[in-house]
Scaffold this motif. Structure first.
Motif, mmCIF file in Angstrom:
data_model
loop_
_atom_site.group_PDB
_atom_site.id
_atom_site.type_symbol
_atom_site.label_atom_id
_atom_site.label_comp_id
_atom_site.label_asym_id
_atom_site.label_seq_id
_atom_site.Cartn_x
_atom_site.Cartn_y
_atom_site.Cartn_z
ATOM 1 N N UNK A 25 0.874 -1.174 0.000
ATOM 2 C CA UNK A 25 0.000 0.000 0.000
ATOM 3 C C UNK A 25 0.907 1.219 0.000
ATOM 4 N N UNK A 26 0.704 2.112 -0.970
ATOM 5 C CA UNK A 26 1.445 3.367 -1.020
ATOM 6 C C UNK A 26 0.463 4.514 -1.168
ATOM 7 N N UNK A 27 0.859 5.697 -0.680
ATOM 8 C CA UNK A 27 -0.004 6.873 -0.790
ATOM 9 C C UNK A 27 0.846 8.129 -0.848
ATOM 10 N N UNK A 28 0.297 9.136 -1.505
ATOM 11 C CA UNK A 28 0.941 10.441 -1.594
ATOM 12 C C UNK A 28 -0.121 11.525 -1.466
ATOM 13 N N UNK A 29 0.169 12.513 -0.647
ATOM 14 C CA UNK A 29 -0.708 13.676 -0.485
ATOM 15 C C UNK A 29 0.038 14.895 -1.018
ATOM 16 N N UNK A 30 -0.629 15.645 -1.881
ATOM 17 C CA UNK A 30 0.020 16.772 -2.542
ATOM 18 C C UNK A 30 -0.945 17.951 -2.657
ATOM 19 N N UNK A 31 -0.385 19.070 -3.060
ATOM 20 C CA UNK A 31 -1.206 20.269 -3.224
ATOM 21 C C UNK A 31 -2.333 20.053 -4.219
ATOM 22 N N UNK A 32 -2.049 19.313 -5.279
ATOM 23 C CA UNK A 32 -3.012 19.095 -6.357
ATOM 24 C C UNK A 32 -3.010 17.624 -6.768
ATOM 25 N N UNK A 33 -4.092 17.190 -7.399
ATOM 26 C CA UNK A 33 -4.229 15.780 -7.761
ATOM 27 C C UNK A 33 -3.140 15.307 -8.724
ATOM 28 N N UNK A 34 -2.735 16.146 -9.662
ATOM 29 C CA UNK A 34 -1.725 15.726 -10.628
ATOM 30 C C UNK A 34 -0.436 15.291 -9.933
ATOM 31 N N UNK A 35 0.013 16.078 -8.964
ATOM 32 C CA UNK A 35 1.232 15.727 -8.232
ATOM 33 C C UNK A 35 1.016 14.491 -7.350
ATOM 34 N N UNK A 36 -0.177 14.374 -6.773
ATOM 35 C CA UNK A 36 -0.475 13.195 -5.953
ATOM 36 C C UNK A 36 -0.431 11.931 -6.804
ATOM 37 N N UNK A 37 -1.074 11.963 -7.983
ATOM 38 C CA UNK A 37 -1.050 10.806 -8.882
ATOM 39 C C UNK A 37 0.370 10.487 -9.342
ATOM 40 N N UNK A 38 1.109 11.528 -9.747
ATOM 41 C CA UNK A 38 2.485 11.318 -10.214
ATOM 42 C C UNK A 38 3.358 10.694 -9.123
ATOM 43 N N UNK A 39 3.267 11.238 -7.925
ATOM 44 C CA UNK A 39 4.086 10.728 -6.821
ATOM 45 C C UNK A 39 3.697 9.291 -6.477
ATOM 46 N N UNK A 40 2.412 9.003 -6.445
ATOM 47 C CA UNK A 40 1.951 7.659 -6.113
ATOM 48 C C UNK A 40 2.453 6.649 -7.144
ATOM 49 N N UNK A 41 2.347 6.994 -8.400
ATOM 50 C CA UNK A 41 2.822 6.090 -9.463
ATOM 51 C C UNK A 41 4.325 5.851 -9.354
ATOM 52 N N UNK A 42 5.075 6.928 -9.114
ATOM 53 C CA UNK A 42 6.528 6.775 -8.961
ATOM 54 C C UNK A 42 6.865 5.951 -7.738
ATOM 55 N N UNK A 43 6.118 6.138 -6.650
ATOM 56 C CA UNK A 43 6.377 5.356 -5.444
ATOM 57 C C UNK A 43 6.307 3.862 -5.738
ATOM 58 N N UNK A 44 5.198 3.410 -6.294
ATOM 59 C CA UNK A 44 5.042 1.970 -6.509
ATOM 60 C C UNK A 44 6.023 1.465 -7.570
ATOM 61 N N UNK A 45 6.195 2.224 -8.645
ATOM 62 C CA UNK A 45 7.113 1.777 -9.700
ATOM 63 C C UNK A 45 8.552 1.698 -9.197
ATOM 64 N N UNK A 46 8.998 2.706 -8.445
ATOM 65 C CA UNK A 46 10.377 2.727 -7.970
ATOM 66 C C UNK A 46 10.604 1.711 -6.852
ATOM 67 N N UNK A 47 9.619 1.504 -5.994
ATOM 68 C CA UNK A 47 9.752 0.468 -4.971
ATOM 69 C C UNK A 47 9.910 -0.888 -5.649
ATOM 70 N N UNK A 48 9.054 -1.183 -6.622
ATOM 71 C CA UNK A 48 9.134 -2.473 -7.327
ATOM 72 C C UNK A 48 10.486 -2.637 -8.022
ATOM 73 N N UNK A 49 11.028 -1.550 -8.585
ATOM 74 C CA UNK A 49 12.262 -1.637 -9.361
ATOM 75 C C UNK A 49 13.524 -1.613 -8.503
ATOM 76 N N UNK A 50 13.491 -0.967 -7.342
ATOM 77 C CA UNK A 50 14.726 -0.682 -6.618
ATOM 78 C C UNK A 50 14.857 -1.306 -5.231
#
Length: 145
Positions: free
Chosen positions: A100-125
């Protein structure tokens, strides 16, 4: 103020509510989260159970990923305020929460971007490996070097 609210591996059930509560922030206009579950198939074959193993460095590597995502996502006035990630280790059954990953940001675009990077980078690294048992009795390691 610390932006990394949770970065843990656990051998007990994960809680979506815990992760979402951890990133709650009055500055956030958007919160995005991802939940990975154990599915009943892979490669067209039935999966009965799986087990996650992790290298001892995995929690530190996960924290590094979270720090980097916060630092590199967002822009002036559109910050990522808080992030969290929990990953399960040990034996899991079909339907169990694996990550389970989550990101809270000023706007939805940044929240979505951060959440996607979180899961992708965790899986890769992050050195976490999955051993899945198929219905036919065969097993497969995923992510192992």
């Amino acid at each position: 103020m610390e932006s990394i609210m949770l970065a843990e591996l656990r051998d007990t059930a994960l809680s979506v509510d815990e992760v979402i509560s951890a990133v709650a922030d009055d500055r956030a206009g958007g919160t995005a989260f991802f939940v990975g579950t154990v599915r009943d198939h892979d490669h067209g074959r039935g999966v009965t159970t799986l087990s996650y193993s992790a290298h001892p460095s995995a929690p530190d590597r996960m924290r590094d990923v979270l720090h980097r995502v916060v630092a590199q996502t967002g822009s002036e006035g559109r910050a990522v305020w808080k992030v969290a990630a929990l990953h399960r280790v040990g034996d899991l059954a079909v339907g169990d929460l694996a990550v389970v990953v989550a990101a809270a940001a000023s706007h939805r675009e940044e929240a979505f971007d951060a959440c996607r990077r979180l899961i992708d980078d965790i899986k890769a690294e992050v050195p976490i490996w999955k051993n899945q048992l198929f219905a036919d009795g065969e097993a497969e390691w995923v992510g192992a070097c």
